[in-house]
Design an enzyme around this catalytic site. Structure first.
Site, PDB file in Angstrom:
ATOM      1  N   GLU A  61       0.857  -1.190   0.000  1.00 14.55           N
ATOM      2  CA  GLU A  61       0.000   0.000   0.000  1.00 14.55           C
ATOM      3  C   GLU A  61       0.891   1.236   0.000  1.00 14.55           C
ATOM      4  O   GLU A  61       1.550   1.538   1.000  1.00 14.55           O
ATOM      5  CB  GLU A  61      -0.915   0.006   1.220  1.00 14.55           C
ATOM      6  CG  GLU A  61      -1.768   1.256   1.321  1.00 14.55           C
ATOM      7  CD  GLU A  61      -2.520   1.373   2.641  1.00 14.55           C
ATOM      8  OE1 GLU A  61      -2.822   2.508   3.054  1.00 14.55           O
ATOM      9  OE2 GLU A  61      -2.800   0.320   3.261  1.00 14.55           O
ATOM     10  N   ARG A  65       0.425  10.226   1.092  1.00 12.77           N
ATOM     11  CA  ARG A  65       0.790  11.231   2.091  1.00 12.77           C
ATOM     12  C   ARG A  65       1.956  12.096   1.635  1.00 12.77           C
ATOM     13  O   ARG A  65       2.278  13.089   2.275  1.00 12.77           O
ATOM     14  CB  ARG A  65       1.173  10.549   3.408  1.00 12.77           C
ATOM     15  CG  ARG A  65       0.072   9.723   4.040  1.00 12.77           C
ATOM     16  CD  ARG A  65       0.595   9.038   5.279  1.00 12.77           C
ATOM     17  NE  ARG A  65      -0.316   7.999   5.738  1.00 12.77           N
ATOM     18  CZ  ARG A  65      -0.019   7.123   6.691  1.00 12.77           C
ATOM     19  NH1 ARG A  65       1.169   7.172   7.274  1.00 12.77           N
ATOM     20  NH2 ARG A  65      -0.903   6.204   7.064  1.00 12.77           N
ATOM     21  N   LYS A 149     -11.295  -1.474   6.354  1.00 11.84           N
ATOM     22  CA  LYS A 149     -10.083  -1.271   7.125  1.00 11.84           C
ATOM     23  C   LYS A 149     -10.491  -0.707   8.482  1.00 11.84           C
ATOM     24  O   LYS A 149     -11.157   0.325   8.544  1.00 11.84           O
ATOM     25  CB  LYS A 149      -9.168  -0.287   6.390  1.00 11.84           C
ATOM     26  CG  LYS A 149      -8.044   0.308   7.211  1.00 11.84           C
ATOM     27  CD  LYS A 149      -7.277   1.309   6.360  1.00 11.84           C
ATOM     28  CE  LYS A 149      -6.341   2.155   7.193  1.00 11.84           C
ATOM     29  NZ  LYS A 149      -5.540   3.082   6.364  1.00 11.84           N
TER      30      LYS A 149
END
Length: 228
Positions: A61, A65, A149
């Site tokens: 993943e 960011r 998640k």
């Protein structure tokens, strides 16, 4: 009509929610541990991915960011086709579209809005939305989501929350992320409604800054050994 709706209108072959769920299950079964990666330097992209893969982690993943997130996804999809590359920290529809265009094979979000969840329904790749409460699960459930998640897992109740969710949400499964480490990894994975776990403990900043890829590989391998 938004961009994804227009795409769906011209692409009736786009997968439905059942297909999205099946794809998430496939990815998580293969991954077991999903490393959550923030790329700070372009030079780290390939050696970091290679170090994780050498330790047995082949589903990655790449979070958005940093400004290098999309570049890392595109580069890995081109140069490391054997890896399964997804985009994390996707916050809105525009980021989802950019991630899919870069080649992301799955999308992970820290939470969910109505607009983002609806966009995920129409996406050509599956979306794994973040939740931390029963109400958030129900919002996604109403739109066809069955895989979530749990984030931030430890702060949201951890294993106790997962056990509580099993009652009302018997066909829902989770990827807990946030606060996981080698000390609690096994306890999470023992829960019947956990399909895989996410974390970044194998990505210590000092190791990456120093290019100590062997430490990344060893930490990845040791984590998988805990689940053997």
């Amino acid at each position: 009509m938004n961009t994804l709706q227009r795409r769906k209108a011209h692409s009736p072959e786009l997968p439905d929610m059942a297909s999205h769920t099946a794809r998430i299950d496939e990815l998580c079964a293969a991954a077991r541990i999903l490393p959550v990666i923030k790329i700070e330097r372009e030079a780290d992209i390939l050696p970091l991915a290679d170090a994780l893969a050498a330790g047995g982690l082949h589903t990655l993943e790449i979070t958005l960011r940093s400004d290098l997130g999309l570049e890392a996804i595109a580069q890995l999809r081109k140069l490391r086709p054997d890896l399964r590359i997804g985009a994390g920290t996707v916050l809105d529809e525009s980021m989802l579209i950019e991630a899919v265009a870069a080649g992301a094979e799955f999308i992970v979000t820290p939470g969910g809005t109505q607009a983002l969840l609806e966009a995920g329904r129409e996406s050509p790749v599956p979306l794994l939305p973040g939740v931390s409460s029963a109400s958030e699960i129900m919002l996604g459930y109403n739109l066809g989501y069955r895989r979530f998640k749990l984030f931030p897992a430890e702060l949201a109740g951890g294993v106790a929350a997962l056990k509580a969710f099993r009652g009302p949400f018997g066909n829902v499964r989770f990827c807990p992320t946030g606060g996981l480490n080698p000390g609690n990894l096994q306890q999470y994975m023992q829960q019947p409604n956990v399909m895989c776990v996410g974390g970044s403990w194998m990505l210590e900043d000092a190791w990456i800054r120093g290019g100590d890829w062997q430490r990344v590989t060893q930490a990845s391998r040791e984590a998988l050994q805990l689940l053997a």
